[in-house]
Write an enzyme that holds these catalytic residues in place. Sequence first.
Site, mmCIF file in Angstrom:
data_model
loop_
_atom_site.group_PDB
_atom_site.id
_atom_site.type_symbol
_atom_site.label_atom_id
_atom_site.label_comp_id
_atom_site.label_asym_id
_atom_site.label_seq_id
_atom_site.Cartn_x
_atom_site.Cartn_y
_atom_site.Cartn_z
ATOM 1 C CG ASN A 107 -105.395 -6.596 40.965
ATOM 2 O OD1 ASN A 107 -106.289 -7.418 41.068
ATOM 3 N ND2 ASN A 107 -105.634 -5.297 40.976
ATOM 4 C CB THR A 111 -102.350 12.481 47.301
ATOM 5 O OG1 THR A 111 -103.283 11.875 46.396
ATOM 6 C CG2 THR A 111 -102.295 11.638 48.576
ATOM 7 C CD GLU A 119 -107.870 -1.590 43.008
ATOM 8 O OE1 GLU A 119 -107.448 -0.890 42.071
ATOM 9 O OE2 GLU A 119 -107.181 -2.470 43.555
ATOM 10 C CB ALA A 170 -93.461 4.323 45.910
ATOM 11 C CE LYS A 186 -106.367 2.501 43.920
ATOM 12 N NZ LYS A 186 -105.135 3.270 44.133
ATOM 13 N N GLY A 190 -97.385 17.456 46.736
ATOM 14 C CA GLY A 190 -97.488 16.980 48.104
ATOM 15 C C GLY A 190 -98.876 16.544 48.498
ATOM 16 C CG ASP A 233 -101.773 1.582 46.406
ATOM 17 O OD1 ASP A 233 -102.844 2.140 46.707
ATOM 18 O OD2 ASP A 233 -101.631 0.911 45.366
ATOM 19 C CG ASN A 277 -106.670 10.854 42.983
ATOM 20 O OD1 ASN A 277 -107.826 11.273 42.865
ATOM 21 N ND2 ASN A 277 -106.214 9.840 42.262
ATOM 22 N NE ARG A 315 -86.594 2.227 45.528
ATOM 23 C CZ ARG A 315 -86.684 2.078 46.847
ATOM 24 N NH1 ARG A 315 -87.697 1.415 47.369
ATOM 25 N NH2 ARG A 315 -85.761 2.605 47.639
#
Length: 282
Positions: free
Chosen positions: A10, A196, A134, A259, A39, A201, A229, A175, A262
């Site tokens: 994407n 996750t 996806e 990750a 993803k 954690g 990801d 998740n 940022r």
Amino acid sequence: MKITVVGSINLDFVASAPSLPRAGETVTGATLARHPGGKGANQALAARRLGADVSLIGRVGNDAMAGEATALLVAGGVDLSAVAADADAPTGVALIAVDPSGENQIVVAAGANHRCAPEDLPARMESPLIVQLELPLPTVEAAVARAAGFVCANLAPAAPVSEALLRRADLIVVNETEAAFYGAGLHSGGARVVTTLGARGAVMHQSGVEIARAVPPQIQALDATGAGDAFVGAICVALLEGREPEAALRFACAAGALAATRAGAQPSLPSRAEVEAIITAS
């Protein structure tokens, strides 16, 4: 280490806003950025930056957005020879709103991703495989059925999948929301199941029994887009390298945490040196 990823590609349009809108609400004062995402693409680049030799199978449109969507994959050395350009559908787009704490809301227009078909896949995939949800489910199911070795199924976004996929997967990553959607069925096939937990954690189960748990380093979150990801790419690399479950979880939690510090999905993905450094520091 060679890894094949079958997944989405994407272009992300990210609006960083003072708050996330409630239903019917308009939030102003946002800033807009464009980043490569999806993803499949994110997980491919995550694994590549952590040292794996990665090939990606997927689809983009035959349009100007395709070049933007694949720019970091090309720069990072991901093999895109099996990514097709579709003349009849646009490159997939994700519309993402992010608040100052890093929480996000995402709407995806799949475009060419939803035209990726089982016929686009090789008859047999010898390399370890990573899939997500996806792409059309028949394509995901076909990829898993044709895999000769290790299979990681990131069951996101949550959708019904076959018992055959759950039995074939060696590693399932979800998740908490996705774990609740699938329930006890996640553990029916004997795979290692990683859930996750965000800032708390991650935990790994096998046959419903907890076998490892880890917490991430303390960080200041900026944008959680792509953190999951990064985790998937990292946990696969770590386990394929032979790390024990707890060490693999620590490695993946550190990658996901970095990750989140940022902006953007692919621009935020850390290198191996960065992950090792934050583990050592913490």
